[in-house]
Motif scaffolding. Structure first.
Motif, PDB file in Angstrom:
ATOM      1  N   ARG A   3       3.434   5.978  -5.433  1.00 60.62           N
ATOM      2  CA  ARG A   3       3.398   6.074  -6.886  1.00 60.62           C
ATOM      3  C   ARG A   3       2.207   6.888  -7.373  1.00 60.62           C
ATOM      4  O   ARG A   3       2.350   7.767  -8.221  1.00 60.62           O
ATOM      5  N   GLU A   4       1.008   6.565  -6.857  1.00 57.74           N
ATOM      6  CA  GLU A   4      -0.218   7.153  -7.396  1.00 57.74           C
ATOM      7  C   GLU A   4      -0.493   8.560  -6.868  1.00 57.74           C
ATOM      8  O   GLU A   4      -0.886   9.439  -7.619  1.00 57.74           O
ATOM      9  N   VAL A   5      -0.293   8.775  -5.589  1.00 57.07           N
ATOM     10  CA  VAL A   5      -0.655  10.058  -4.990  1.00 57.07           C
ATOM     11  C   VAL A   5       0.510  11.034  -5.001  1.00 57.07           C
ATOM     12  O   VAL A   5       0.364  12.195  -5.392  1.00 57.07           O
ATOM     13  N   TYR A  58       0.831  -1.195   0.000  1.00 53.98           N
ATOM     14  CA  TYR A  58       0.000   0.000   0.000  1.00 53.98           C
ATOM     15  C   TYR A  58       0.872   1.253   0.000  1.00 53.98           C
ATOM     16  O   TYR A  58       0.588   2.211  -0.726  1.00 53.98           O
ATOM     17  N   LYS A  75       3.152  11.433 -16.434  1.00 52.50           N
ATOM     18  CA  LYS A  75       1.903  11.970 -15.891  1.00 52.50           C
ATOM     19  C   LYS A  75       0.990  12.361 -17.006  1.00 52.50           C
ATOM     20  O   LYS A  75       1.285  12.735 -18.048  1.00 52.50           O
ATOM     21  N   GLY A 126       3.382  10.620  -6.710  1.00 53.26           N
ATOM     22  CA  GLY A 126       4.102  10.634  -7.982  1.00 53.26           C
ATOM     23  C   GLY A 126       5.551  10.198  -7.850  1.00 53.26           C
ATOM     24  O   GLY A 126       6.375  10.547  -8.684  1.00 53.26           O
ATOM     25  N   TRP A 127       5.862   9.450  -6.841  1.00 52.11           N
ATOM     26  CA  TRP A 127       7.218   8.965  -6.646  1.00 52.11           C
ATOM     27  C   TRP A 127       7.417   7.666  -7.408  1.00 52.11           C
ATOM     28  O   TRP A 127       6.486   6.975  -7.784  1.00 52.11           O
ATOM     29  N   GLY A 128       8.655   7.313  -7.620  1.00 50.62           N
ATOM     30  CA  GLY A 128       8.977   6.055  -8.268  1.00 50.62           C
ATOM     31  C   GLY A 128      10.244   5.475  -7.682  1.00 50.62           C
ATOM     32  O   GLY A 128      10.910   6.085  -6.843  1.00 50.62           O
ATOM     33  N   GLU A 130       3.805   1.651  -1.176  1.00 50.15           N
ATOM     34  CA  GLU A 130       4.385   1.808  -2.502  1.00 50.15           C
ATOM     35  C   GLU A 130       3.339   2.316  -3.492  1.00 50.15           C
ATOM     36  O   GLU A 130       3.611   3.234  -4.278  1.00 50.15           O
ATOM     37  N   ASP A 131       2.150   1.756  -3.468  1.00 50.53           N
ATOM     38  CA  ASP A 131       1.076   2.213  -4.356  1.00 50.53           C
ATOM     39  C   ASP A 131       0.723   3.670  -4.086  1.00 50.53           C
ATOM     40  O   ASP A 131       0.526   4.460  -5.017  1.00 50.53           O
ATOM     41  N   TYR A 132       0.647   4.044  -2.817  1.00 51.28           N
ATOM     42  CA  TYR A 132       0.324   5.412  -2.444  1.00 51.28           C
ATOM     43  C   TYR A 132       1.402   6.373  -2.940  1.00 51.28           C
ATOM     44  O   TYR A 132       1.101   7.434  -3.493  1.00 51.28           O
ATOM     45  N   ILE A 167       8.708   8.592 -14.440  1.00 52.65           N
ATOM     46  CA  ILE A 167       7.296   8.747 -14.104  1.00 52.65           C
ATOM     47  C   ILE A 167       6.633   9.556 -15.216  1.00 52.65           C
ATOM     48  O   ILE A 167       7.069  10.640 -15.570  1.00 52.65           O
TER      49      ILE A 167
END
Length: 90
Positions: free
Chosen positions: A76-78, A70, A90, A80-82, A72-74, A88
């Motif tokens: 990436r999605e919120v 979670y 957008k 914008g980290w990778g 990691e998903d947060y 990345i």
């Protein structure tokens, strides 16, 4: 004397008939009560099943929210980290 015995027999017969019908009515009412209780039991079993499924769903969601997946998903999605070296879009 026969007349009194006949009256007593008639009276006892009438009392027995009244008691019989009263018992039949009580029996019918109890069968209706049993049917109603069975219906309530089925409804409560369904509700219990729904609540147990909700508990499983909330537990699964809680486990996911406390996992590194979670985070990691947060990120990436919120945020914008990778990961290092990822590009990345957008």
């Amino acid at each position: 004397m026969k007349f009194k015995k006949l009256n007593v027999v008639k009276l006892i017969s009438v009392i027995c008939a009244i008691l019989f019908f009263a018992l039949v009515i009580i029996l019918i009412v109890e069968f209706i009560n049993i049917a109603n209780l069975n219906n309530k039991e089925k409804a409560l079993q369904k509700r219990l099943s729904d609540v147990e499924q909700s508990i499983v769903n909330v537990t699964n969601q809680n486990n996911y929210l406390n996992s590194s997946e979670y985070l990691e998903d947060y990120a990436r999605e919120v945020l914008g980290w990778g990961k290092d070296g990822e590009v990345i879009f957008k």
